[in-house]
Scaffold this active site. Structure first.
Site, PDB file in Angstrom:
ATOM      1  N   HIS A 186       8.977   1.033   3.357  1.00 54.02           N
ATOM      2  CA  HIS A 186      10.097   1.013   4.299  1.00 54.02           C
ATOM      3  C   HIS A 186      10.934  -0.236   4.012  1.00 54.02           C
ATOM      4  O   HIS A 186      10.618  -1.010   3.091  1.00 54.02           O
ATOM      5  CB  HIS A 186       9.578   1.044   5.741  1.00 54.02           C
ATOM      6  CG  HIS A 186       8.509   0.034   6.015  1.00 54.02           C
ATOM      7  ND1 HIS A 186       8.763  -1.329   6.059  1.00 54.02           N
ATOM      8  CD2 HIS A 186       7.178   0.161   6.234  1.00 54.02           C
ATOM      9  CE1 HIS A 186       7.648  -1.978   6.318  1.00 54.02           C
ATOM     10  NE2 HIS A 186       6.657  -1.101   6.413  1.00 54.02           N
TER      11      HIS A 186
ATOM     12  N   LYS B  25       4.700  -9.983   9.503  1.00 58.75           N
ATOM     13  CA  LYS B  25       4.204  -8.870  10.327  1.00 58.75           C
ATOM     14  C   LYS B  25       2.668  -8.877  10.372  1.00 58.75           C
ATOM     15  O   LYS B  25       2.058  -8.621  11.392  1.00 58.75           O
ATOM     16  CB  LYS B  25       4.727  -7.566   9.724  1.00 58.75           C
ATOM     17  CG  LYS B  25       3.914  -6.331   9.987  1.00 58.75           C
ATOM     18  CD  LYS B  25       4.399  -5.630  11.215  1.00 58.75           C
ATOM     19  CE  LYS B  25       3.708  -4.349  11.576  1.00 58.75           C
ATOM     20  NZ  LYS B  25       2.622  -3.874  10.836  1.00 58.75           N
TER      21      LYS B  25
ATOM     22  N   SER C 285       6.594  -0.316   9.963  1.00 53.90           N
ATOM     23  CA  SER C 285       5.229  -0.187   9.459  1.00 53.90           C
ATOM     24  C   SER C 285       5.083   1.204   8.847  1.00 53.90           C
ATOM     25  O   SER C 285       5.691   2.160   9.348  1.00 53.90           O
ATOM     26  CB  SER C 285       4.245  -0.349  10.623  1.00 53.90           C
ATOM     27  OG  SER C 285       2.986   0.163  10.259  1.00 53.90           O
ATOM     28  N   SER C 286       4.261   1.291   7.809  1.00 55.66           N
ATOM     29  CA  SER C 286       4.022   2.612   7.201  1.00 55.66           C
ATOM     30  C   SER C 286       3.399   3.543   8.235  1.00 55.66           C
ATOM     31  O   SER C 286       3.610   4.758   8.201  1.00 55.66           O
ATOM     32  CB  SER C 286       3.084   2.476   6.009  1.00 55.66           C
ATOM     33  OG  SER C 286       3.606   1.542   5.109  1.00 55.66           O
TER      34      SER C 286
ATOM     35  N   MET D  86       0.834  -1.206   0.000  1.00 55.41           N
ATOM     36  CA  MET D  86       0.000   0.000   0.000  1.00 55.41           C
ATOM     37  C   MET D  86       0.868   1.255   0.000  1.00 55.41           C
ATOM     38  O   MET D  86       0.379   2.352   0.320  1.00 55.41           O
ATOM     39  CB  MET D  86      -0.933  -0.006   1.208  1.00 55.41           C
ATOM     40  CG  MET D  86      -1.896  -1.180   1.172  1.00 55.41           C
ATOM     41  SD  MET D  86      -3.408  -0.881   2.079  1.00 55.41           S
ATOM     42  CE  MET D  86      -2.780  -0.682   3.715  1.00 55.41           C
TER      43      MET D  86
ATOM     44  N   ALA E 165       4.041   4.002   0.960  1.00 57.35           N
ATOM     45  CA  ALA E 165       4.738   4.527   2.148  1.00 57.35           C
ATOM     46  C   ALA E 165       5.761   3.476   2.580  1.00 57.35           C
ATOM     47  O   ALA E 165       5.753   2.978   3.706  1.00 57.35           O
ATOM     48  CB  ALA E 165       3.768   4.873   3.270  1.00 57.35           C
TER      49      ALA E 165
ATOM     50  N   GLY F 207      11.119  -3.018   5.417  1.00 52.94           N
ATOM     51  CA  GLY F 207      10.376  -4.286   5.464  1.00 52.94           C
ATOM     52  C   GLY F 207       9.842  -4.623   4.076  1.00 52.94           C
ATOM     53  O   GLY F 207      10.025  -5.739   3.578  1.00 52.94           O
ATOM     54  N   HIS F 208       9.218  -3.646   3.433  1.00 55.92           N
ATOM     55  CA  HIS F 208       8.720  -3.861   2.064  1.00 55.92           C
ATOM     56  C   HIS F 208       9.890  -4.206   1.126  1.00 55.92           C
ATOM     57  O   HIS F 208       9.785  -5.098   0.292  1.00 55.92           O
ATOM     58  CB  HIS F 208       8.065  -2.584   1.514  1.00 55.92           C
ATOM     59  CG  HIS F 208       6.819  -2.163   2.222  1.00 55.92           C
ATOM     60  ND1 HIS F 208       6.741  -0.987   2.922  1.00 55.92           N
ATOM     61  CD2 HIS F 208       5.593  -2.745   2.315  1.00 55.92           C
ATOM     62  CE1 HIS F 208       5.511  -0.852   3.413  1.00 55.92           C
ATOM     63  NE2 HIS F 208       4.795  -1.901   3.076  1.00 55.92           N
TER      64      HIS F 208
HETATM   65  P1  AMP Z   1       1.389  -3.061   3.433  1.00 57.38           P
HETATM   66  O1  AMP Z   1       1.952  -2.019   2.533  1.00 57.38           O
HETATM   67  O2  AMP Z   1       1.342  -2.651   4.873  1.00 57.38           O
HETATM   68  O3  AMP Z   1       0.097  -3.633   2.922  1.00 57.38           O
HETATM   69  O4  AMP Z   1       2.422  -4.259   3.406  1.00 57.38           O
HETATM   70  C1  AMP Z   1       2.777  -4.902   2.219  1.00 57.38           C
HETATM   71  C2  AMP Z   1       3.518  -6.180   2.529  1.00 57.38           C
HETATM   72  O5  AMP Z   1       4.692  -5.879   3.285  1.00 57.38           O
HETATM   73  C3  AMP Z   1       2.683  -7.139   3.398  1.00 57.38           C
HETATM   74  O6  AMP Z   1       2.901  -8.467   2.948  1.00 57.38           O
HETATM   75  C4  AMP Z   1       3.248  -6.925   4.778  1.00 57.38           C
HETATM   76  O7  AMP Z   1       3.103  -8.049   5.636  1.00 57.38           O
HETATM   77  C5  AMP Z   1       4.720  -6.665   4.453  1.00 57.38           C
HETATM   78  N1  AMP Z   1       5.345  -5.939   5.552  1.00 57.38           N
HETATM   79  C6  AMP Z   1       4.868  -4.835   6.192  1.00 57.38           C
HETATM   80  N2  AMP Z   1       5.700  -4.482   7.191  1.00 57.38           N
HETATM   81  C7  AMP Z   1       6.708  -5.391   7.193  1.00 57.38           C
HETATM   82  C8  AMP Z   1       7.876  -5.565   7.999  1.00 57.38           C
HETATM   83  N3  AMP Z   1       8.156  -4.781   9.015  1.00 57.38           N
HETATM   84  N4  AMP Z   1       8.708  -6.588   7.705  1.00 57.38           N
HETATM   85  C9  AMP Z   1       8.415  -7.445   6.670  1.00 57.38           C
HETATM   86  N5  AMP Z   1       7.337  -7.318   5.878  1.00 57.38           N
HETATM   87  C10 AMP Z   1       6.487  -6.314   6.136  1.00 57.38           C
END
Ligand code: AMP
Length: 283
Positions: A36, A150, A186-187, A32, A34, A38-39
């Site tokens: 970081h 996460k 986290s975003s 989604m 933003a 992790g992404h």
């Molecule tokens: P999001 O943009 O929050 O929907 O996250 C996109 C993907 O990145 C999802 O599969 C999340 O589980 C993963 N994600 C988010 N935060 C982390 C993190 N800190 N470490 C690893 N993967 C993450």
């Protein structure tokens, strides 16, 4: 890196790639934005394991049950594009009108995995996630898709969906990346002020201590829940939504350690208006 906004352009581009190399493997990372580290760790892994890496950036309105949360969600598209330039071959940034044009939104069988935790506090969230993820899988037809631990419940639900619909792709589970102070990246962390960011480190400290008390064989499930509840509730800057201990596969809450082979402790809380989730695999 190529940026694509329209579904048909994405399809054409991928079908050309498949024509020139029928054996091509495609790794897909839905996000989604933003972004970081992790992404980026998901994208790095996708790039290592596949010939082509596609990532999507789409803030899916269907998965927000709270309008304010949707409006506040950070939007940093130019910065995101710079960050992922070295990791992705194609970035898909669809327009909501096209993605949401079909008003016939199916109800997916999620095997009851959406009954607990996020499912209770964010009604409709996982149906919204499932709808968009399935739509992206159909468009991209990836060999592998990468998801983070996460969002433990989301990962379990996507794995269930892929299995139940017999989709021909592999779901790759990726570990949670953390800030230096232990806070899960986290975003939404961007929405925390410096003082809350530092205090939020306590969440992971409590989770790891809880795991240690299990490893030292000195705590029951009920006592662990009581202790974590007390620790979190005694800090006036946290507002706890849930702390639960679940079987890692069925996501059913457990009462005894002997009920399960793998279990995970999950937490969701608010700091001010910012909702944070985290988890730790107990065993
Ligand atoms: P999001 O943009 O929050 O929907 O996250 C996109 C993907 O990145 C999802 O599969 C999340 O589980 C993963 N994600 C988010 N935060 C982390 C993190 N800190 N470490 C690893 N993967 C993450």
């Amino acid at each position: 890196m190529v940026t694509v906004k329209k579904n048909n352009i994405l399809k054409e581009l991928l079908s050309e790639k498949r024509k020139s190399n029928p054996e091509i493997t495609i790794g897909f990372v839905p996000t989604m934005g933003a972004l970081h580290k992790g992404h980026l760790s998901l994208m790095e892994r996708a790039a290592k394991e596949n010939d082509l890496t596609v990532c999507s950036i789409f803030i899916n309105p269907l998965q927000f049950n709270n309008k304010e949360d949707f409006n506040r969600y950070p939007r940093l598209i130019d910065r995101d594009l710079e960050l992922i330039n070295n990791y992705c071959n194609i970035v898909f940034i669809p327009e909501a009108e096209e993605i949401l044009s079909d008003k016939n939104i199916p109800v997916y069988d999620l095997g009851g995995l959406d009954k607990y935790m996020e499912g209770i506090y964010r009604p409709g969230h996982f149906q919204g996630v499932a709808h968009i993820v399935k739509l992206f899988f159909d468009l991209i037809n990836p060999s592998r898709a990468y998801f983070g631990q996460k969002d433990f419940q989301q990962l379990a639900i996507i794995k269930y969906l892929v299995k139940s619909l017999k989709l021909n792709l592999e779901i790759v589970e990726c570990p949670t990346l953390r800030e230096r102070n232990g806070l899960a990246m986290s975003s939404r962390n961007m929405l925390l002020n410096q003082s809350d960011f530092e205090k939020a480190a306590i969440i992971y400290k409590i989770l790891t201590l809880a795991k240690k008390t299990y490893q030292d064989s000195i705590i029951t499930v009920a006592d662990m829940k009581k202790w974590v509840n007390w620790e979190i509730k005694s800090k006036e800057f946290f507002k706890l939504e849930y702390f639960e201990i679940f079987d890692a596969q069925s996501l059913k809450p457990i009462d005894n350690w002997t009920e399960t082979e793998h279990c995970v402790a999950c937490i969701a809380l608010y700091m001010g208006k910012v909702r944070l989730i985290d988890n730790v695999i107990i065993f």
